[in-house]
Design a protein around this motif. Structure first.
Motif, PDB file in Angstrom:
ATOM      1  N   SER A 241       0.832  -1.206   0.000  1.00  0.00           N
ATOM      2  CA  SER A 241       0.000   0.000   0.000  1.00  0.00           C
ATOM      3  C   SER A 241       0.865   1.254   0.000  1.00  0.00           C
ATOM      4  O   SER A 241       0.365   2.369  -0.115  1.00  0.00           O
ATOM      5  CB  SER A 241      -0.917   0.020   1.227  1.00  0.00           C
ATOM      6  OG  SER A 241      -0.169   0.227   2.416  1.00  0.00           O
ATOM      7  N   ARG A 242       2.196   1.045   0.098  1.00  0.00           N
ATOM      8  CA  ARG A 242       3.140   2.162   0.137  1.00  0.00           C
ATOM      9  C   ARG A 242       4.097   2.145  -1.062  1.00  0.00           C
ATOM     10  O   ARG A 242       4.779   3.113  -1.313  1.00  0.00           O
ATOM     11  CB  ARG A 242       3.992   2.089   1.417  1.00  0.00           C
ATOM     12  CG  ARG A 242       3.257   2.363   2.718  1.00  0.00           C
ATOM     13  CD  ARG A 242       4.107   1.915   3.898  1.00  0.00           C
ATOM     14  NE  ARG A 242       3.608   2.380   5.178  1.00  0.00           N
ATOM     15  CZ  ARG A 242       4.142   3.371   5.886  1.00  0.00           C
ATOM     16  NH1 ARG A 242       5.198   4.011   5.426  1.00  0.00           N
ATOM     17  NH2 ARG A 242       3.652   3.728   7.046  1.00  0.00           N
ATOM     18  N   ILE A 245       2.369   2.806  -5.640  1.00  0.00           N
ATOM     19  CA  ILE A 245       0.950   2.850  -5.287  1.00  0.00           C
ATOM     20  C   ILE A 245       0.068   2.890  -6.531  1.00  0.00           C
ATOM     21  O   ILE A 245      -0.993   2.259  -6.571  1.00  0.00           O
ATOM     22  CB  ILE A 245       0.680   4.071  -4.383  1.00  0.00           C
ATOM     23  CG1 ILE A 245       1.487   3.937  -3.084  1.00  0.00           C
ATOM     24  CG2 ILE A 245      -0.802   4.196  -4.079  1.00  0.00           C
ATOM     25  CD1 ILE A 245       1.492   5.200  -2.234  1.00  0.00           C
ATOM     26  N   SER A 248      -0.068  -0.692  -7.817  1.00  0.00           N
ATOM     27  CA  SER A 248      -0.743  -1.571  -6.851  1.00  0.00           C
ATOM     28  C   SER A 248      -2.247  -1.343  -6.865  1.00  0.00           C
ATOM     29  O   SER A 248      -3.035  -2.300  -6.861  1.00  0.00           O
ATOM     30  CB  SER A 248      -0.181  -1.330  -5.440  1.00  0.00           C
ATOM     31  OG  SER A 248       1.185  -1.647  -5.378  1.00  0.00           O
ATOM     32  N   THR A 249      -2.658  -0.072  -6.889  1.00  0.00           N
ATOM     33  CA  THR A 249      -4.094   0.221  -6.905  1.00  0.00           C
ATOM     34  C   THR A 249      -4.704  -0.139  -8.266  1.00  0.00           C
ATOM     35  O   THR A 249      -5.874  -0.514  -8.336  1.00  0.00           O
ATOM     36  CB  THR A 249      -4.353   1.704  -6.600  1.00  0.00           C
ATOM     37  OG1 THR A 249      -3.582   2.533  -7.492  1.00  0.00           O
ATOM     38  CG2 THR A 249      -3.963   2.038  -5.167  1.00  0.00           C
TER      39      THR A 249
END
Length: 434
Positions: A241-242, A245, A248-249
Protein backbone atom coordinates in the motif's frame (compact mmCIF):
# COMPACT_ATOMS: atom_id res chain seq x y z
CA UNK A 1 10.86 7.54 -32.05
CA UNK A 2 14.53 8.22 -31.30
CA UNK A 3 15.18 4.47 -31.54
CA UNK A 4 12.60 3.52 -34.16
CA UNK A 5 10.43 6.29 -35.71
CA UNK A 6 7.77 3.71 -36.59
CA UNK A 7 7.23 3.08 -32.85
CA UNK A 8 5.29 6.34 -32.65
CA UNK A 9 2.51 4.39 -34.38
CA UNK A 10 2.15 2.20 -31.29
CA UNK A 11 1.27 4.92 -28.79
CA UNK A 12 -0.87 6.64 -31.44
CA UNK A 13 -2.77 3.37 -32.05
CA UNK A 14 -3.29 2.82 -28.34
CA UNK A 15 -4.51 6.40 -27.95
CA UNK A 16 -6.84 6.28 -30.96
CA UNK A 17 -8.34 2.86 -30.13
CA UNK A 18 -9.10 3.68 -26.49
CA UNK A 19 -10.46 7.11 -27.47
CA UNK A 20 -12.86 5.70 -30.07
CA UNK A 21 -13.92 2.71 -27.98
CA UNK A 22 -14.70 4.96 -25.02
CA UNK A 23 -16.84 7.21 -27.25
CA UNK A 24 -18.70 4.16 -28.55
CA UNK A 25 -19.24 2.82 -25.03
CA UNK A 26 -20.72 6.14 -23.98
CA UNK A 27 -22.93 6.38 -27.08
CA UNK A 28 -24.94 3.23 -26.42
CA UNK A 29 -27.08 1.90 -23.59
CA UNK A 30 -26.93 -1.69 -24.83
CA UNK A 31 -24.81 -3.67 -22.39
CA UNK A 32 -23.62 -6.19 -24.98
CA UNK A 33 -22.39 -3.42 -27.29
CA UNK A 34 -20.57 -1.71 -24.44
CA UNK A 35 -18.85 -5.01 -23.64
CA UNK A 36 -17.93 -5.51 -27.29
CA UNK A 37 -16.21 -2.12 -27.51
CA UNK A 38 -14.43 -2.72 -24.20
CA UNK A 39 -13.28 -6.16 -25.35
CA UNK A 40 -11.98 -4.69 -28.62
CA UNK A 41 -9.99 -2.07 -26.70
CA UNK A 42 -8.51 -4.69 -24.37
CA UNK A 43 -7.60 -7.13 -27.15
CA UNK A 44 -5.90 -4.52 -29.34
CA UNK A 45 -3.97 -2.80 -26.55
CA UNK A 46 -2.97 -5.88 -24.58
CA UNK A 47 -2.28 -7.66 -27.88
CA UNK A 48 0.30 -5.02 -28.83
CA UNK A 49 1.83 -5.25 -25.36
CA UNK A 50 1.95 -9.06 -25.60
CA UNK A 51 3.60 -9.01 -29.02
CA UNK A 52 6.40 -6.65 -28.07
CA UNK A 53 6.97 -7.76 -24.49
CA UNK A 54 5.84 -11.36 -24.02
CA UNK A 55 5.63 -13.20 -27.34
CA UNK A 56 9.22 -14.49 -27.33
CA UNK A 57 8.98 -15.46 -23.63
CA UNK A 58 5.82 -17.53 -24.10
CA UNK A 59 7.08 -18.92 -27.40
CA UNK A 60 10.28 -20.22 -25.82
CA UNK A 61 8.56 -21.44 -22.64
CA UNK A 62 5.70 -23.32 -24.34
CA UNK A 63 7.69 -24.92 -27.12
CA UNK A 64 10.54 -25.68 -24.74
CA UNK A 65 8.06 -27.59 -22.58
CA UNK A 66 6.62 -29.42 -25.59
CA UNK A 67 10.13 -30.31 -26.68
CA UNK A 68 10.77 -31.86 -23.25
CA UNK A 69 7.71 -34.03 -23.86
CA UNK A 70 9.07 -35.13 -27.23
CA UNK A 71 6.81 -32.87 -29.29
CA UNK A 72 8.98 -30.87 -31.66
CA UNK A 73 7.25 -27.67 -32.75
CA UNK A 74 8.75 -24.23 -33.29
CA UNK A 75 7.67 -20.74 -34.14
CA UNK A 76 10.18 -18.01 -34.96
CA UNK A 77 11.01 -15.38 -32.37
CA UNK A 78 10.61 -11.72 -33.28
CA UNK A 79 13.62 -9.43 -32.92
CA UNK A 80 11.66 -6.47 -31.57
CA UNK A 81 12.91 -3.57 -29.48
CA UNK A 82 10.73 -3.01 -26.41
CA UNK A 83 9.25 0.52 -26.69
CA UNK A 84 10.01 2.72 -23.69
CA UNK A 85 7.00 3.16 -21.40
CA UNK A 86 4.70 0.74 -23.27
CA UNK A 87 3.55 -1.03 -20.09
CA UNK A 88 2.77 2.27 -18.38
CA UNK A 89 0.85 4.06 -21.12
CA UNK A 90 -0.99 0.86 -22.10
CA UNK A 91 -2.26 0.36 -18.56
CA UNK A 92 -3.20 4.04 -18.27
CA UNK A 93 -5.17 3.96 -21.54
CA UNK A 94 -6.82 0.61 -20.76
CA UNK A 95 -7.78 1.82 -17.28
CA UNK A 96 -9.50 4.82 -18.87
CA UNK A 97 -11.61 2.57 -21.13
CA UNK A 98 -12.61 0.37 -18.19
CA UNK A 99 -13.57 3.44 -16.12
CA UNK A 100 -15.82 4.66 -18.95
CA UNK A 101 -17.37 1.19 -19.28
CA UNK A 102 -18.09 1.10 -15.54
CA UNK A 103 -19.64 4.56 -15.68
CA UNK A 104 -17.06 6.04 -13.30
CA UNK A 105 -16.26 8.81 -15.80
CA UNK A 106 -17.64 10.15 -19.07
CA UNK A 107 -15.63 9.71 -22.25
CA UNK A 108 -13.39 12.59 -23.28
CA UNK A 109 -14.63 14.16 -26.52
CA UNK A 110 -11.55 16.28 -27.25
CA UNK A 111 -8.98 14.03 -28.94
CA UNK A 112 -6.11 16.42 -28.22
CA UNK A 113 -6.82 16.54 -24.50
CA UNK A 114 -7.19 12.77 -24.34
CA UNK A 115 -3.94 12.31 -26.27
CA UNK A 116 -2.20 14.52 -23.73
CA UNK A 117 -3.59 12.32 -20.95
CA UNK A 118 -1.99 9.22 -22.50
CA UNK A 119 1.32 10.88 -23.39
CA UNK A 120 1.83 13.43 -20.60
CA UNK A 121 5.63 13.58 -20.62
CA UNK A 122 6.56 13.72 -16.89
CA UNK A 123 4.98 10.35 -16.16
CA UNK A 124 4.86 8.76 -19.61
CA UNK A 125 7.83 6.40 -19.42
CA UNK A 126 7.65 5.17 -15.81
CA UNK A 127 4.49 6.44 -14.13
CA UNK A 128 2.82 7.14 -11.84
CA UNK A 129 0.06 5.39 -13.80
CA UNK A 130 -2.56 8.10 -13.56
CA UNK A 131 -6.34 7.77 -13.48
CA UNK A 132 -8.47 9.72 -15.89
CA UNK A 133 -10.70 11.01 -13.11
CA UNK A 134 -7.71 12.79 -11.58
CA UNK A 135 -5.66 13.96 -14.56
CA UNK A 136 -8.08 14.64 -17.43
CA UNK A 137 -9.95 17.52 -15.71
CA UNK A 138 -6.62 19.24 -14.97
CA UNK A 139 -5.91 19.64 -18.70
CA UNK A 140 -9.05 21.78 -19.01
CA UNK A 141 -8.07 24.22 -16.28
CA UNK A 142 -6.36 27.51 -17.00
CA UNK A 143 -2.88 27.23 -15.52
CA UNK A 144 -1.38 30.29 -13.85
CA UNK A 145 2.09 30.25 -12.34
CA UNK A 146 1.86 29.55 -8.63
CA UNK A 147 4.97 30.20 -6.54
CA UNK A 148 4.07 27.72 -3.80
CA UNK A 149 3.35 24.93 -6.28
CA UNK A 150 6.61 25.63 -8.09
CA UNK A 151 8.56 25.62 -4.81
CA UNK A 152 6.94 22.33 -3.78
CA UNK A 153 7.76 20.86 -7.18
CA UNK A 154 11.40 21.92 -7.04
CA UNK A 155 11.73 20.45 -3.52
CA UNK A 156 10.38 17.13 -4.79
CA UNK A 157 12.74 17.17 -7.75
CA UNK A 158 15.80 17.96 -5.61
CA UNK A 159 15.01 15.07 -3.27
CA UNK A 160 14.27 12.84 -6.25
CA UNK A 161 17.68 13.62 -7.74
CA UNK A 162 19.30 12.83 -4.39
CA UNK A 163 17.53 9.48 -4.21
CA UNK A 164 18.48 8.56 -7.77
CA UNK A 165 21.98 9.99 -8.24
CA UNK A 166 23.40 9.71 -4.72
CA UNK A 167 21.67 6.64 -3.27
CA UNK A 168 20.49 4.42 -6.15
CA UNK A 169 23.34 4.95 -8.61
CA UNK A 170 25.97 4.80 -5.86
CA UNK A 171 24.62 1.51 -4.49
CA UNK A 172 24.27 0.13 -8.03
CA UNK A 173 28.06 0.07 -8.39
CA UNK A 174 28.37 -2.44 -5.55
CA UNK A 175 25.22 -4.42 -6.33
CA UNK A 176 26.14 -4.89 -9.99
CA UNK A 177 29.66 -6.04 -9.18
CA UNK A 178 28.32 -8.73 -6.83
CA UNK A 179 25.26 -9.95 -8.73
CA UNK A 180 27.13 -10.30 -12.03
CA UNK A 181 29.09 -13.26 -10.56
CA UNK A 182 27.25 -14.38 -7.39
CA UNK A 183 29.13 -17.69 -7.35
CA UNK A 184 32.32 -15.79 -6.48
CA UNK A 185 31.03 -14.12 -3.32
CA UNK A 186 30.52 -15.01 0.33
CA UNK A 187 27.26 -15.07 2.26
CA UNK A 188 27.91 -11.76 4.02
CA UNK A 189 28.71 -10.09 0.68
CA UNK A 190 25.55 -11.42 -0.97
CA UNK A 191 23.51 -10.36 2.07
CA UNK A 192 24.88 -6.81 1.96
CA UNK A 193 24.40 -6.62 -1.82
CA UNK A 194 20.77 -7.73 -1.45
CA UNK A 195 20.11 -5.13 1.26
CA UNK A 196 21.80 -2.50 -0.90
CA UNK A 197 19.59 -3.49 -3.83
CA UNK A 198 16.47 -3.07 -1.66
CA UNK A 199 17.47 0.57 -1.16
CA UNK A 200 18.73 0.94 -4.73
CA UNK A 201 15.46 -0.03 -6.37
CA UNK A 202 13.45 2.02 -3.88
CA UNK A 203 15.49 5.16 -4.50
CA UNK A 204 15.74 4.54 -8.24
CA UNK A 205 12.00 4.33 -8.74
CA UNK A 206 10.79 6.63 -5.94
CA UNK A 207 13.42 9.11 -7.09
CA UNK A 208 11.99 9.06 -10.62
CA UNK A 209 8.45 9.39 -9.24
CA UNK A 210 9.44 12.43 -7.17
CA UNK A 211 11.10 14.03 -10.20
CA UNK A 212 8.02 13.35 -12.36
CA UNK A 213 5.53 14.55 -9.73
CA UNK A 214 7.66 17.63 -9.00
CA UNK A 215 8.05 18.47 -12.69
CA UNK A 216 4.29 18.27 -13.20
CA UNK A 217 3.64 20.31 -10.05
CA UNK A 218 5.83 23.17 -11.30
CA UNK A 219 3.51 23.36 -14.33
CA UNK A 220 0.43 23.27 -12.10
CA UNK A 221 -0.52 19.58 -12.36
CA UNK A 222 -1.02 17.27 -9.39
CA UNK A 223 -0.03 13.62 -9.95
CA UNK A 224 -0.80 10.91 -7.42
CA UNK A 225 1.72 9.97 -4.75
CA UNK A 226 3.57 6.81 -5.79
CA UNK A 227 5.63 5.95 -2.68
CA UNK A 228 5.06 6.42 1.04
CA UNK A 229 8.20 5.28 2.85
CA UNK A 230 7.62 1.56 2.16
CA UNK A 231 10.42 0.28 4.40
CA UNK A 232 8.52 1.54 7.42
CA UNK A 233 5.69 -0.90 6.66
CA UNK A 234 4.78 -3.37 9.40
CA UNK A 235 3.42 -6.07 7.09
CA UNK A 236 3.79 -7.17 3.50
CA UNK A 237 0.24 -6.00 2.79
CA UNK A 238 1.07 -2.55 4.14
CA UNK A 239 4.28 -2.54 2.11
CA UNK A 240 2.26 -2.85 -1.09
CA UNK A 241 0.00 0.00 0.00
CA UNK A 242 3.14 2.16 0.14
CA UNK A 243 5.16 0.86 -2.85
CA UNK A 244 4.42 1.83 -6.47
CA UNK A 245 0.95 2.85 -5.29
CA UNK A 246 -0.33 3.72 -8.76
CA UNK A 247 0.38 0.20 -10.05
CA UNK A 248 -0.74 -1.57 -6.85
CA UNK A 249 -4.09 0.22 -6.91
CA UNK A 250 -4.39 -0.45 -10.67
CA UNK A 251 -4.08 -4.18 -10.13
CA UNK A 252 -6.43 -4.00 -7.16
CA UNK A 253 -9.15 -2.15 -9.11
CA UNK A 254 -8.82 -3.88 -12.48
CA UNK A 255 -7.63 -7.42 -11.60
CA UNK A 256 -8.15 -8.30 -7.92
CA UNK A 257 -11.64 -6.85 -7.44
CA UNK A 258 -13.03 -8.15 -10.79
CA UNK A 259 -11.80 -11.62 -9.77
CA UNK A 260 -13.94 -11.30 -6.66
CA UNK A 261 -11.47 -9.69 -4.28
CA UNK A 262 -12.21 -10.59 -0.69
CA UNK A 263 -15.96 -10.84 -1.29
CA UNK A 264 -15.62 -14.54 -2.09
CA UNK A 265 -14.74 -17.57 -0.02
CA UNK A 266 -11.43 -17.88 1.77
CA UNK A 267 -9.78 -20.22 -0.76
CA UNK A 268 -10.92 -18.10 -3.71
CA UNK A 269 -9.64 -14.99 -1.96
CA UNK A 270 -6.21 -16.64 -1.64
CA UNK A 271 -6.43 -17.57 -5.32
CA UNK A 272 -7.28 -13.98 -6.26
CA UNK A 273 -4.30 -12.66 -4.30
CA UNK A 274 -1.91 -15.12 -5.95
CA UNK A 275 -3.23 -14.42 -9.46
CA UNK A 276 -2.97 -10.66 -8.94
CA UNK A 277 0.63 -10.83 -7.77
CA UNK A 278 1.62 -13.32 -10.47
CA UNK A 279 0.22 -10.96 -13.11
CA UNK A 280 2.05 -8.09 -11.41
CA UNK A 281 5.29 -10.07 -11.59
CA UNK A 282 4.75 -10.80 -15.27
CA UNK A 283 3.98 -7.12 -15.90
CA UNK A 284 7.49 -6.27 -14.70
CA UNK A 285 9.18 -8.46 -17.26
CA UNK A 286 9.05 -11.53 -19.51
CA UNK A 287 11.24 -13.66 -17.28
CA UNK A 288 10.55 -16.44 -14.80
CA UNK A 289 12.47 -14.51 -12.14
CA UNK A 290 9.75 -11.81 -12.19
CA UNK A 291 6.96 -14.39 -12.12
CA UNK A 292 8.50 -16.07 -9.06
CA UNK A 293 9.04 -12.66 -7.44
CA UNK A 294 5.36 -11.84 -7.94
CA UNK A 295 4.23 -15.27 -6.75
CA UNK A 296 6.41 -15.03 -3.65
CA UNK A 297 4.87 -11.68 -2.69
CA UNK A 298 1.40 -13.15 -3.28
CA UNK A 299 2.33 -16.08 -1.05
CA UNK A 300 3.35 -13.65 1.70
CA UNK A 301 -0.14 -12.11 1.59
CA UNK A 302 -1.78 -15.53 1.83
CA UNK A 303 0.43 -16.67 4.74
CA UNK A 304 -0.24 -13.45 6.64
CA UNK A 305 -3.98 -13.99 6.18
CA UNK A 306 -3.82 -17.65 7.22
CA UNK A 307 -1.88 -16.78 10.37
CA UNK A 308 -4.17 -13.84 11.06
CA UNK A 309 -1.23 -11.42 11.19
CA UNK A 310 -2.41 -7.91 10.51
CA UNK A 311 -0.40 -5.29 12.42
CA UNK A 312 -2.57 -2.25 13.06
CA UNK A 313 -1.02 1.15 12.66
CA UNK A 314 -2.27 3.88 14.96
CA UNK A 315 -3.65 7.01 13.36
CA UNK A 316 -1.47 9.12 15.63
CA UNK A 317 2.33 9.14 15.58
CA UNK A 318 3.64 5.59 15.65
CA UNK A 319 5.21 4.58 18.93
CA UNK A 320 8.51 2.74 18.62
CA UNK A 321 8.48 -0.50 20.61
CA UNK A 322 9.74 -4.05 20.23
CA UNK A 323 6.60 -5.21 18.42
CA UNK A 324 6.84 -2.36 15.95
CA UNK A 325 10.53 -2.96 15.31
CA UNK A 326 9.95 -6.72 14.99
CA UNK A 327 7.16 -6.26 12.42
CA UNK A 328 9.24 -3.74 10.50
CA UNK A 329 12.33 -5.97 10.38
CA UNK A 330 10.34 -9.08 9.45
CA UNK A 331 8.67 -7.23 6.59
CA UNK A 332 12.00 -5.88 5.37
CA UNK A 333 13.58 -9.35 5.46
CA UNK A 334 10.72 -10.95 3.52
CA UNK A 335 10.61 -8.20 0.90
CA UNK A 336 14.40 -8.17 0.54
CA UNK A 337 14.41 -11.94 0.04
CA UNK A 338 11.95 -11.55 -2.82
CA UNK A 339 14.18 -8.85 -4.35
CA UNK A 340 16.78 -11.57 -4.98
CA UNK A 341 14.60 -12.95 -7.78
CA UNK A 342 13.87 -9.46 -9.07
CA UNK A 343 17.57 -8.54 -9.31
CA UNK A 344 19.14 -11.84 -10.38
CA UNK A 345 19.94 -12.05 -14.09
CA UNK A 346 18.60 -15.60 -14.33
CA UNK A 347 16.70 -18.06 -12.17
CA UNK A 348 19.84 -20.13 -11.69
CA UNK A 349 21.67 -17.00 -10.45
CA UNK A 350 18.90 -16.37 -7.93
CA UNK A 351 19.21 -19.92 -6.59
CA UNK A 352 23.00 -19.53 -6.39
CA UNK A 353 22.57 -16.34 -4.36
CA UNK A 354 20.20 -18.06 -1.92
CA UNK A 355 22.39 -21.15 -1.58
CA UNK A 356 25.63 -19.22 -1.07
CA UNK A 357 23.92 -16.78 1.30
CA UNK A 358 23.41 -19.77 3.59
CA UNK A 359 26.56 -21.82 3.01
CA UNK A 360 29.39 -19.67 1.63
CA UNK A 361 31.82 -18.47 4.28
CA UNK A 362 34.26 -15.68 3.69
CA UNK A 363 34.99 -12.03 4.30
CA UNK A 364 32.99 -9.04 3.12
CA UNK A 365 33.84 -7.81 -0.37
CA UNK A 366 34.05 -4.01 -0.30
CA UNK A 367 34.95 -3.21 -3.89
CA UNK A 368 35.66 0.51 -4.13
CA UNK A 369 35.85 1.31 -0.40
CA UNK A 370 35.06 4.99 -0.78
CA UNK A 371 32.00 4.20 -2.90
CA UNK A 372 30.89 1.61 -0.33
CA UNK A 373 31.17 4.14 2.51
CA UNK A 374 29.40 6.84 0.49
CA UNK A 375 26.58 4.37 -0.16
CA UNK A 376 26.16 3.65 3.54
CA UNK A 377 26.22 7.38 4.32
CA UNK A 378 23.55 8.02 1.69
CA UNK A 379 21.31 5.28 3.17
CA UNK A 380 21.63 6.88 6.62
CA UNK A 381 20.55 10.28 5.28
CA UNK A 382 17.66 8.66 3.38
CA UNK A 383 16.35 6.82 6.44
CA UNK A 384 16.69 9.89 8.65
CA UNK A 385 14.60 11.87 6.17
CA UNK A 386 12.04 9.07 5.73
CA UNK A 387 11.96 8.45 9.49
CA UNK A 388 11.25 12.10 10.23
CA UNK A 389 8.48 12.20 7.61
CA UNK A 390 7.04 8.95 9.01
CA UNK A 391 6.88 9.98 12.66
CA UNK A 392 6.33 13.71 12.16
CA UNK A 393 4.20 13.95 8.98
CA UNK A 394 3.30 17.55 9.80
CA UNK A 395 6.78 18.48 10.93
CA UNK A 396 8.41 21.75 9.95
CA UNK A 397 12.11 20.99 9.82
CA UNK A 398 14.60 21.29 6.97
CA UNK A 399 12.77 21.48 3.60
CA UNK A 400 9.49 22.48 5.24
CA UNK A 401 10.84 24.78 7.92
CA UNK A 402 8.96 28.02 8.48
CA UNK A 403 12.33 29.79 8.66
CA UNK A 404 13.56 30.70 5.18
CA UNK A 405 17.29 30.48 6.08
CA UNK A 406 16.80 26.91 7.37
CA UNK A 407 15.00 25.91 4.15
CA UNK A 408 17.68 27.43 1.92
CA UNK A 409 20.49 25.82 3.92
CA UNK A 410 18.71 22.46 3.62
CA UNK A 411 18.33 22.83 -0.15
CA UNK A 412 21.97 23.85 -0.47
CA UNK A 413 23.24 20.91 1.60
CA UNK A 414 21.30 18.37 -0.48
CA UNK A 415 22.49 19.94 -3.73
CA UNK A 416 26.10 19.87 -2.46
CA UNK A 417 25.70 16.19 -1.52
CA UNK A 418 24.35 15.48 -5.01
CA UNK A 419 27.34 17.19 -6.60
CA UNK A 420 29.91 15.60 -4.27
CA UNK A 421 28.55 12.07 -3.87
CA UNK A 422 26.39 11.65 -6.97
CA UNK A 423 27.22 9.25 -9.78
CA UNK A 424 26.99 11.07 -13.11
CA UNK A 425 27.50 8.28 -15.61
CA UNK A 426 24.08 8.42 -17.25
CA UNK A 427 22.74 5.49 -15.22
CA UNK A 428 19.42 4.30 -16.64
CA UNK A 429 16.28 4.17 -14.48
CA UNK A 430 15.48 0.54 -13.63
CA UNK A 431 11.78 0.89 -14.41
CA UNK A 432 12.40 2.22 -17.92
CA UNK A 433 12.87 -1.40 -18.98
CA UNK A 434 9.29 -2.27 -17.99
Amino acid sequence: MNWQPIYAVLIFTSTLVTYLCALKIDSTTVKSKKKTYLTASLIINLGILFLFKYYNFFNESIFGLLNDWGIRMTLPNFDLLLPVGISFYTFQAVGYTIDVYRGDIKSEKHFGIYSLFVSFFPQLVAGPIERAVNLLPQFKEVKVFNYQQAADGIRLMIWGFFMKIVVADRLAIYVNSVYVVPENHSSITLLVATIFFAFQIYCDFAGYSNIAIGCAKIMGFDLMTNFKRPYFAQSCAEFWSRWHISLSTWFKDYVYIPLGGNRVGTIKNYRNLLITFLVSGLWHGANWTYVIWGGLNGLYQVIYKILGISPKRKKTNVSINLVYIGNLLLTFVLISFSWIFFRANTLSDALIVIERMITAQGSLFLGDKSSFVYGLFAIVILMLKDGYDEFYPNGTLFFTSKLRPVRYISYSLVIVLILLLGVFDGGQFIYFQF
